[in-house]
Design a protein around this motif. Sequence first.
Motif, PDB file in Angstrom:
ATOM      1  N   GLY A 394     -14.974  24.023  -9.343  1.00  0.00           N
ATOM      2  CA  GLY A 394     -14.686  25.360  -9.840  1.00  0.00           C
ATOM      3  C   GLY A 394     -13.710  26.105  -8.963  1.00  0.00           C
ATOM      4  O   GLY A 394     -12.931  26.929  -9.455  1.00  0.00           O
ATOM      5  N   TYR A 395     -13.755  25.806  -7.656  1.00  0.00           N
ATOM      6  CA  TYR A 395     -12.903  26.535  -6.724  1.00  0.00           C
ATOM      7  C   TYR A 395     -12.324  25.621  -5.667  1.00  0.00           C
ATOM      8  O   TYR A 395     -12.941  24.614  -5.290  1.00  0.00           O
ATOM      9  CB  TYR A 395     -13.695  27.651  -6.019  1.00  0.00           C
ATOM     10  N   PHE A 396     -11.145  25.995  -5.197  1.00  0.00           N
ATOM     11  CA  PHE A 396     -10.582  25.493  -3.962  1.00  0.00           C
ATOM     12  C   PHE A 396     -10.620  26.640  -2.967  1.00  0.00           C
ATOM     13  O   PHE A 396     -10.065  27.713  -3.224  1.00  0.00           O
ATOM     14  CB  PHE A 396      -9.142  25.000  -4.163  1.00  0.00           C
ATOM     15  N   LEU A 397     -11.302  26.439  -1.864  1.00  0.00           N
ATOM     16  CA  LEU A 397     -11.484  27.483  -0.864  1.00  0.00           C
ATOM     17  C   LEU A 397     -10.948  26.979   0.473  1.00  0.00           C
ATOM     18  O   LEU A 397     -11.043  25.789   0.771  1.00  0.00           O
ATOM     19  CB  LEU A 397     -12.963  27.851  -0.734  1.00  0.00           C
ATOM     20  N   GLY A 398     -10.379  27.882   1.258  1.00  0.00           N
ATOM     21  CA  GLY A 398      -9.857  27.450   2.549  1.00  0.00           C
ATOM     22  C   GLY A 398      -9.039  28.526   3.216  1.00  0.00           C
ATOM     23  O   GLY A 398      -9.233  29.712   2.974  1.00  0.00           O
ATOM     24  N   ASP A 399      -8.088  28.107   4.051  1.00  0.00           N
ATOM     25  CA  ASP A 399      -7.203  29.053   4.712  1.00  0.00           C
ATOM     26  C   ASP A 399      -5.951  29.248   3.878  1.00  0.00           C
ATOM     27  O   ASP A 399      -5.572  28.407   3.060  1.00  0.00           O
ATOM     28  CB  ASP A 399      -6.854  28.584   6.134  1.00  0.00           C
ATOM     29  N   ARG A 400      -5.277  30.362   4.107  1.00  0.00           N
ATOM     30  CA  ARG A 400      -4.206  30.801   3.224  1.00  0.00           C
ATOM     31  C   ARG A 400      -3.050  29.809   3.144  1.00  0.00           C
ATOM     32  O   ARG A 400      -2.507  29.567   2.058  1.00  0.00           O
ATOM     33  CB  ARG A 400      -3.694  32.167   3.694  1.00  0.00           C
ATOM     34  N   VAL A 419     -11.160  31.997   1.958  1.00  0.00           N
ATOM     35  CA  VAL A 419     -12.552  32.370   2.187  1.00  0.00           C
ATOM     36  C   VAL A 419     -12.677  33.847   2.510  1.00  0.00           C
ATOM     37  O   VAL A 419     -13.571  34.545   2.017  1.00  0.00           O
ATOM     38  CB  VAL A 419     -13.158  31.504   3.311  1.00  0.00           C
ATOM     39  N   GLN A 420     -11.741  34.378   3.329  1.00  0.00           N
ATOM     40  CA  GLN A 420     -11.867  35.772   3.724  1.00  0.00           C
ATOM     41  C   GLN A 420     -11.560  36.744   2.590  1.00  0.00           C
ATOM     42  O   GLN A 420     -11.940  37.914   2.653  1.00  0.00           O
ATOM     43  CB  GLN A 420     -10.962  36.087   4.924  1.00  0.00           C
ATOM     44  N   THR A 443      -6.557  23.533   7.232  1.00  0.00           N
ATOM     45  CA  THR A 443      -6.022  23.027   8.488  1.00  0.00           C
ATOM     46  C   THR A 443      -6.589  23.819   9.665  1.00  0.00           C
ATOM     47  O   THR A 443      -6.536  23.350  10.796  1.00  0.00           O
ATOM     48  CB  THR A 443      -4.486  23.100   8.510  1.00  0.00           C
ATOM     49  N   LEU A 444      -7.110  25.009   9.407  1.00  0.00           N
ATOM     50  CA  LEU A 444      -7.758  25.799  10.453  1.00  0.00           C
ATOM     51  C   LEU A 444      -9.220  25.360  10.570  1.00  0.00           C
ATOM     52  O   LEU A 444      -9.956  25.400   9.575  1.00  0.00           O
ATOM     53  CB  LEU A 444      -7.684  27.294  10.129  1.00  0.00           C
ATOM     54  N   PRO A 445      -9.674  24.977  11.740  1.00  0.00           N
ATOM     55  CA  PRO A 445     -11.013  24.380  11.870  1.00  0.00           C
ATOM     56  C   PRO A 445     -12.160  25.345  11.636  1.00  0.00           C
ATOM     57  O   PRO A 445     -13.289  24.918  11.401  1.00  0.00           O
ATOM     58  CB  PRO A 445     -11.027  23.860  13.318  1.00  0.00           C
ATOM     59  N   GLN A 446     -11.902  26.658  11.654  1.00  0.00           N
ATOM     60  CA  GLN A 446     -12.997  27.619  11.502  1.00  0.00           C
ATOM     61  C   GLN A 446     -13.392  27.868  10.053  1.00  0.00           C
ATOM     62  O   GLN A 446     -14.366  28.573   9.791  1.00  0.00           O
ATOM     63  CB  GLN A 446     -12.635  28.953  12.166  1.00  0.00           C
ATOM     64  N   VAL A 447     -12.663  27.291   9.101  1.00  0.00           N
ATOM     65  CA  VAL A 447     -12.956  27.559   7.689  1.00  0.00           C
ATOM     66  C   VAL A 447     -14.378  27.163   7.301  1.00  0.00           C
ATOM     67  O   VAL A 447     -15.086  27.941   6.652  1.00  0.00           O
ATOM     68  CB  VAL A 447     -11.916  26.868   6.790  1.00  0.00           C
TER      69      VAL A 447
END
Length: 493
Positions: A394-400, A419-420, A443-447
């Motif tokens: 339903g979604y792709f979530l991650g960093d911009r 996510v934010q 690519t950002l590990p905090q996601v």
Amino acid sequence: MSQPGGSRSLLAILAAAIILPVLLAAIVFPTPLYDTRELVAWGRHFPLITPVHPPMMVWAGGVVDRLFGPSGTAIVAANQVLMAIGFAYLYAILRLLVERTMAIYLVVLAGTSFYAVFAPLSWALNADILQLTSWPAVIYHFLRARQSDRWLHWGLLGVWAAIAALTKYNAAVLFLAMTIGVVALPSFRRCLARPGLYGAMLIAALLLLPHVVTALKFGSTIAYGERHFTGFGSIGDTARRIGLLAAGYLPMLLPGAVIVAVSSLRRMIVVRLPRFADSSDELKFLVIVNIAMVLVLLGMIVALGLEYIARYGAPFSLLAVPMLAPLLRWNETRREICERQTGWTLVGLYGVLSAAVMIAYLGPASHSGLQEPTADAARLIMSDWRSHYSCGPGYFLGDRQTVYGIGIAAGPEGDSVTVQFIPATRWFDPRKLEDQGAVLVYTLPQVPAHFHAAYPNMAMSDEKRIDVPVLRTHNGKIKEYFYRFVAPKACGK
């Protein structure tokens, strides 16, 4: 070169300059850059507001995506069509001030500026570049409405004013400067007694009303705009922002300013400052508008701490062109030489630059965004997903910088959201996330930690990684992607 021939040759060069970014996108840089991916992803919902800005640019991206898919080449081509409309309006404004050949000459210089040629690759359909269409249209229809008092121009003024405001809120600077110009000039003050002006305001207000109501209800765009004002800062920081304000005029005015300067030194163009009192009312209005816009921006930078970025200057610098146009006169005995030499200069400049870009980025260099292999990565991730689940995601979530490229390339079924931005995304549906699942790609590990903090009860798979070759370049660069699956409840493994 005859007079018509000189103008035709310059217009052909302008057409080539407008097409050049499309060719570069098709041959060298096939992937939309980060801002453009985001507006396409959001534009698939045609929202009245977005998490950060008014909706015109995402509507434009949504239309192109609906017709052609998330093609970088199609997006740049659409941008160039809109830019051409803006240059047509610029020519129409110039014809109110200078004769035909000088109007053509200045439009060509603006249309072959560094900003007009290269900015579309990075910021196609972004708000600042879209204003190159709406702002000249607003100015032209206001000047023509003031002259003719025809309802056609008043009505189009209202439509274009609404488009400008729905593109970016800094259109308020333009409207305020125009108001100052109207009040300052007696001949323009007579517009205040004309019903057409209030008809234009009514049309604009009605077109803006749905967005205004939604923005006031949810507040995300207003809050985002407020974050650009940080209050009075240090002298050094304020000086830096003022410097960026000045620098914002350069990309649109170069290399045209250099060409005009050289042509003046060679006595092909005469630069003469007319007396303000003897100028036409249209020119006086444009001078006042341009000066007022700079003063308003300076006031916001100094007093309110506006965080100004140089690329914000595109529409402001474009409107400086008609203000400066009456300074220039042809030396008629050398005009044909000037047109011919200008044409060859522009052909040589962009021929060399285009060849250099193609050789560099098809060979040893690479661009991490414009040549990113988003479609290839999306196919690999979706193949993995389908091997586990019969529905979703339903979604792709991650960093911009990652999620929008993968999300829009994967197809129209899955939404893409950072996510934010989830809390500020009005079309985000938690039930869809639960039923259809999601791909976390980043690519950002905090996601993953941010997602877990927002949805602690939703389990994620172990982290996976794919390495995908960057497009079009031959330097062997590889782009790394990390992803996890959030399993859908509507279908099992």
